[in-house]
Design an enzyme around this catalytic site. Structure first.
Site, PDB file in Angstrom:
ATOM      1  N   GLU A   1      -1.291  -8.662   4.780  1.00 30.25           N
ATOM      2  CA  GLU A   1      -1.424  -8.958   6.209  1.00 30.25           C
ATOM      3  C   GLU A   1      -2.624  -8.839   7.011  1.00 30.25           C
ATOM      4  O   GLU A   1      -2.731  -9.175   8.023  1.00 30.25           O
ATOM      5  CB  GLU A   1      -0.174  -7.756   6.845  1.00 30.25           C
ATOM      6  CG  GLU A   1      -0.880  -6.431   7.340  1.00 30.25           C
ATOM      7  CD  GLU A   1      -0.952  -5.487   5.869  1.00 30.25           C
ATOM      8  OE1 GLU A   1      -1.052  -6.078   4.720  1.00 30.25           O
ATOM      9  OE2 GLU A   1      -1.146  -4.351   6.024  1.00 30.25           O
TER      10      GLU A   1
ATOM     11  N   CYS B   1       0.847  -1.242   0.053  1.00 29.21           N
ATOM     12  CA  CYS B   1       0.033   0.075  -0.103  1.00 29.21           C
ATOM     13  C   CYS B   1       0.789   1.285  -0.054  1.00 29.21           C
ATOM     14  O   CYS B   1       1.600   1.364  -1.095  1.00 29.21           O
ATOM     15  CB  CYS B   1      -0.989  -0.160   1.121  1.00 29.21           C
ATOM     16  SG  CYS B   1      -2.163   1.086   1.104  1.00 29.21           S
TER      17      CYS B   1
ATOM     18  N   HIS C   1      -3.483  -5.568   0.967  1.00 29.34           N
ATOM     19  CA  HIS C   1      -2.977  -5.738   2.241  1.00 29.34           C
ATOM     20  C   HIS C   1      -3.143  -7.232   2.416  1.00 29.34           C
ATOM     21  O   HIS C   1      -4.067  -7.743   3.395  1.00 29.34           O
ATOM     22  CB  HIS C   1      -3.619  -5.065   3.222  1.00 29.34           C
ATOM     23  CG  HIS C   1      -3.474  -3.690   3.279  1.00 29.34           C
ATOM     24  ND1 HIS C   1      -2.391  -2.969   4.108  1.00 29.34           N
ATOM     25  CD2 HIS C   1      -4.079  -2.395   2.518  1.00 29.34           C
ATOM     26  CE1 HIS C   1      -2.552  -1.552   3.912  1.00 29.34           C
ATOM     27  NE2 HIS C   1      -3.690  -1.458   3.002  1.00 29.34           N
TER      28      HIS C   1
END
Ligand code: ADP
Ligand code: MG
Lengths: 726, 80, 229, 80
Positions: C205, C86, C203
């Protein structure tokens, strides 16, 4: 020298002080105040800071429970979560600025409420926003929606706090007066909570954060005209927010809070340096002396008046332990924020301000605080509308009615809004927006927090007692529906002009209804905010006591959402059948009628039904749960189906099918369960009305054999907002 | 004809963008900068070729959309 | 595998990245402050999401010039793996470590939701845990994710098999409707020439824990662990 | 002295902001607009008063930070 501007009766009036209030100023001062002193009185005694119209009634709200660590009176309320942790939360309005400059107004609203929470030592972990706009077809509405949503997102996304929930409503009463209520929830260790009460004569008073500019000084136009030629240019009434600086401020404050340097801390919100320094000293029974030349300023030539009244954003005031200035400064240097020792606590009980070597203001703190006006404004009870029988409401074919409800401005998906909010940052969002309550994991633990914001202003307008009760009950129900134990609420009381007895009556009655519900549901008020005078041209808004509720989940993995998880499960309705269409969304959205009494709230049944549902969820016997609110049973079933892509078939019996399907009777839930027989038996044992209504499965929603394709419903549900905003 | 519109924050209004750029320039070693303000620059390509006819329309557009006069000023130039 | 996560003052996914790394690899990364001029010896450097320095001018523009980025660049040149997520992707393009730029989303709005991605290549330490052509679900949350580069640059990225992920529909087609932000050729993530630097807008994560709604991000961290020990 | 920097998108680079403004203007009933481009306007307040001395420094700032030359052009004017 600007402080020499003469204080004339016109200037007093421009400062919003009534003649009797000014008389009290003269008595307290023992002389004519100078302009800076007058400005301080004016903001401290303003409705916003003194709660002069509302205090009498706010005091009647229940605020205590064994798990409440700190109720109203501090920057935010604090509740115990066990294991040495606390949730700290509050809601606050930014209505007027958001109408003038929607992006910045909403953004700075978020910034302000974040500060109220982290000033107490909490790391903000979730934001909510309750938004109310004028009619969708009003020419200003779209622009306001676009700006407010972008502003809420712009600020929250940048500081990195997930915006996990909220409300959006349209009603013509907000055409000239939108409502932007922002709520923040933070987490802190119970032994590391910071309060605003100053202590320790001689301790340094420290200013940190952004520099002070001439933002949002609401002083008298006349007085300001004398301050400078281009006063218009220099006095923007709307502040611009700087979320990046706020992010730094959060990190820096939390870093310093991990040491033992801070004695007391207070954000600079409304009335900036004045109210923060005043409140800290007042709470500690002390005096304070400030050297305004030390205040970091962003513009040249700022007067004492301007510095004290500025509402520049992203600033905090702290009292430090003696000798800790160096430690504190190092932290703020690391985060590249301004840091200045601007004063000292004294034992004089006075606020003394110096500028350019001279005393520019000297006023007694306690008498000013004690003498803050408190009014018992006249009020009249609202006219209650009679109950509306179901057969006084036209029946419409349910498929058409359902499509219109889930595809209209008030019932459609709010995805367009919450997709502009980062609702996942911080990596703990377990239930994303779109359900009854948002759920976040308490970082590093198995526990979770649930949060919701609720009120139905049309109910409150029809009967403020029942409406106030209902708002609290609905918040409680939404938390229950995800499996959480409701802990406490914050409220944001948005009303019209309190000087009109019927408006004051709405306020009084709403407080009364809220109190009843809070007591019955063990759901105390721990913080809140009041926003009055929400009217344009004598046209008041619908009374809107927004309720922000917070609940606790001992095991966050056991929370359930509204989406069905499998076909072939039984649908069980908890609570009685639908009967009540007065003030319903059905009546309002389909027929444009706001009639009848709102649905009455039976608090004992509410509690019994809710406690039962929560127990089932905790026992792992529920796979999806939705409370019934706007639009009743069928809208709830449709939302559960649309959220999952799994259909359902219902069999609903009885006369007045439209009331069965769309009635908004309170205290009800729709559950999807694997073992219906066991759930029904448990309900019977608990004295809870329960009924098996059907089964999940297929790709349509069917009632008594007639079906609507889920795809059609979903298309209608998702289409309205993007099409409206395109 | 082109209308060139500058939208700038009013004096006294906090300019977080300008502040950030200033800070970054300093961090990059650019010295001797007293301040930075950041605004928008909008170029409208107009069918109209008469400035005096175009001006009221562009002013109207600024007030209605391009600038929020609560916090911003605008200035209009024509070219071509 | 030793990992470092860079922390800019406005980073806000630094903790999320660290949590996911620790969760999947069993080892917590080192957090490195942006003002450091040096990096510890690590096998993986994560440049996380957020708003590095407020990002008021252009996302990542200021961060690209921070002291730590010189060190990150030097390590990348030595072959250390660098993952920009990002804002991290924006920083890597602004720093010239990856080609192109990330412009404002086509619809100008911030967008936060799950998107579908087609894994275009499994030929990297980041994507070896997926099959080429596999469709995965990962959230995006950005205002400036609209990938732009000149046609010649795009052609070269494709020729060199350096497009790591594309926005796609459920069947894996990179359609215009599946493109959330207007990125050219639906590009969601790209690799450097040496394939040791990956920049991506989504993302991974955020979906590395079933409690948060999915685990499609896990294979990326597992593959890194496998490659880097 | 003030340095006024205009940062504009290169021709050929799609300008979503300009397009949105164009669209919004049309929706508001403004006709006769062929196109809209949106750029940035950055004003640097410089201690330096000699234009020729200031120019290389400002150009450097543009290249390093104010513009991304992959997609943007910049132009510098001085005033005062
Ligand atoms: N409607 C309300 N109900 C309960 N408490 C309230 C209400 N309105 C204000 N309060 C409490 O009064 C105190 C002062 O509120 P406010 O001035 O809004 O706080 P701040 O100065 O931090 O913005 C706070 O503790 C707040 O929680
Ligand atoms: Mg406060």
């Amino acid at each position: 020298m600007n402080n020499s501007v003469a204080v004339t009766p016109e200037i007093v009036a421009e400062h919003g002080l009534s003649p009797s209030e000014y008389q009290r100023v003269l008595e307290i001062m023992g002389r004519t105040p100078n302009i800076t002193e007058l400005g301080i009185f004016s903001v401290m005694w303003s409705e916003h800071c003194s709660y002069k119209s509302s205090k009498k009634w706010l005091k009647t709200l229940p605020t205590k429970a064994p798990w409440v660590i700190c109720g109203p009176g501090e920057n935010a309320g604090v509740v115990d979560l066990g294991d040495g942790q606390a949730a700290i939360f509050k809601m606050e309005s930014h209505n007027h600025p958001s109408f003038i400059e929607p992006y910045q107004g909403a953004a700075t609203g978020v910034g302000g409420i974040l500060r109220d929470v982290f000033t107490m030592g909490a790391r903000p972990v979730a934001n909510l926003n309750a938004l109310r706009f004028g009619a969708a077809d009003h020419p200003k509405t779209r622009h306001l929606v676009a700006g407010v949503v972008a502003g809420v997102g712009g600020y929250g996304n940048c500081v990195g706090v997930p915006t996990v929930g909220g409300e959006v409503q349209f009603h013509p009463s907000y055409n000239g007066n939108i409502l932007v209520n922002a709520m923040t929830i933070g987490l802190a260790d119970t032994d590391k909570i910071f309060y605003s009460e100053a202590s320790g004569v001689g301790n340094p008073v420290v200013y940190v954060g952004s520099k002070t500019g001439r933002d949002g000084i609401h002083g008298a136009t006349m007085a300001s005209a004398e301050f400078s030629e281009d006063s218009e240019e220099k006095r923007p009434t709307v502040q611009v927010g700087d979320p990046f600086t706020e992010k730094l401020l959060i990190e820096a404050c939390l870093e310093l809070m991990a040491t033992d340097a801070i004695v007391a801390i207070q954000d600079m919100g409304a009335a900036g340096l004045t109210s923060s320094s005043f409140e800290m000293a007042s709470k500690g029974g002390l005096g304070v002396e400030l050297d305004l030349d030390k205040v970091p300023v962003r513009e040249t030539g700022m007067t004492a008046y301007e510095i004290m009244l500025s509402e520049s954003q992203e600033r905090m005031l702290m009292v430090l332990q003696p000798g800790k200035e160096g430690v504190a400064k190092a932290v703020f240097d690391k985060w590249e924020l301004d840091f200045a020792v601007i004063g000292v606590l004294t034992d004089t009980g006075r606020m003394v301000l110096k500028k350019d070597g001279a005393v520019v203001a000297d006023l007694p703190i306690d008498p000013l605080a004690q003498a803050a006006p408190e009014y018992d404004r006249p009020w009249v009870p609202g006219t209650k509308q009679p109950l509306l029988a179901a057969n006084d409401v036209p029946a419409k074919a349910w498929p058409e009615a359902l499509k219109a409800l889930v595809g209209g401005p008030d019932g459609c998906s709010r995805r367009w809004v919450w997709e502009q909010y980062d609702h996942m940052v911080m990596g703990d969002t377990v239930q994303r927006p779109g359900g009854d309550a948002a759920v976040i994991r308490i970082h590093g633990s198995k526990k979770g927090l649930a949060a919701t914001s609720d009120v139905n202003p049309r109910y409150v307008a029809a009967d403020a007692v029942e409406g106030g009760k209902q708002a609290v009950a609905e918040a409680w129900r939404n938390l229950t529906a995800v499996g959480a134990t409701p802990l406490a609420i914050t409220d944001n009381m948005n009303f019209g002009n309190p000087e009109r007895p019927e408006i004051m009556g709405q306020f009084v009655e709403a407080c009364q209804g809220m109190s009843e519900a809070c007591i019955a549901l063990d759901f105390p008020v721990v913080s809140g905010n009041v926003s009055l005078y929400n009217e344009t041209n004598g046209q008041g808004i619908l009374p809107t006591p927004t309720i922000g509720g917070v609940g606790l989940l001992p095991e966050v993995e056991k929370s359930v959402g509204i989406a069905f998880t499998a076909p072939g499960e039984a649908l069980v309705l908890i609570g009685g059948p639908g009967t009540h269409l007065g003030q319903s969304l059905y009546l309002y959205a389909l027929f444009g009628r706001s009639e009848g009494a709102p649905p009455p709230v039976d608090l004992a049944a509410e509690r019994r039904n809710g406690d039962f549902v929560r127990g089932l969820i905790r026992d792992g016997r529920v796979s999806a749960c939705h409370d019934l609110s706007d639009g009743g049973l069928l809208v709830a079933a449709a939302e559960m189906a649309m959220a999952s892509g799994i259909g359902a078939a219902l069999a609903v019996e009885g006369a007045d099918l439209h009331a069965r399907l769309f009635g908004e009777d309170q205290g009800r839930y729709l559950l999807a369960v694997a073992d219906a027989a066991a759930v029904l038996a448990a309900a019977e044992a608990a004295g809870v009305p329960a009924q098996r209504l059907g089964e999940t499965g297929g790709d349509a929603l069917a009632v008594n054999g007639e079906a609507v394709a889920l795809a059609d419903l979903k298309a209608a549900h998702e289409a309205w907002f993007p099409a409206y905003m395109a | 004809m082109k209308a060139k519109v500058h939208v700038t924050l009013k004096a006294g209004v906090l300019d977080p963008q300008g502040k950030a750029v200033h800070h970054a320039l300093e961090a990059l070693g650019f010295a001797g900068i007293n301040g930075v303000r950041q605004g928008k620059f909008i170029e409208l390509d107009l069918a109209e070729t008469d400035r005096e006819k175009a001006r009221p329309m562009v002013e109207d557009a600024c007030r209605k959309l391009l600038a929020n006069t609560v916090i911003e000023n605008f200035a209009i130039d024509f070219e071509g | 595998m030793k990992a470092a996560v860079i922390v800019f003052p406005g980073s806000n996914c630094d903790r999320d990245a660290a949590t996911a790394l620790a969760h999947v690899t069993g080892r917590a990364p080192v957090m490195v402050w942006h003002r450091e001029a040096d990096l510890p010896e690590v096998d993986l450097i994560v440049v996380p999401g957020g708003f590095s320095y407020g990002d008021y001018l252009r996302s990542g523009a200021m961060a690209a010039h921070s002291p730590i980025m010189a060190a990150v660049k030097a390590r990348a040149e030595k072959g250390v793996r660098v993952l920009g997520i990002c804002n991290g992707f924006q920083v890597l393009t602004e720093a010239g470590m990856l080609p192109g730029v990330l412009m404002r989303n086509r619809k100008l709005k911030f967008i936060c939701r799950d998107v579908l991605l087609k894994v275009e290549t499994s030929n990297s330490d980041f994507t070896a845990g997926y099959n080429a052509g596999q469709v995965i679900r990962i959230p995006v949350a950005h205002h400036d994710g609209n990938y732009f580069a000149e046609a010649a640059v795009l052609d070269r990225l494709e020729d060199e098999d350096r497009v790591a992920f594309r926005y796609c529909d459920a069947e894996g087609h990179a359609t215009a409707e599946a493109n959330p932000n207007g990125s050219q050729r639906n590009i969601a993530g790209i690799l450097s020439e040496k394939r040791n630097v990956l920049g991506m807008m989504p993302h991974p994560e955020r979906l590395a824990d079933p409690l948060l709604g999915g685990t499609d991000g896990v294979p990326m961290f597992r593959a890194l662990l496998k490659a880097l020990g």
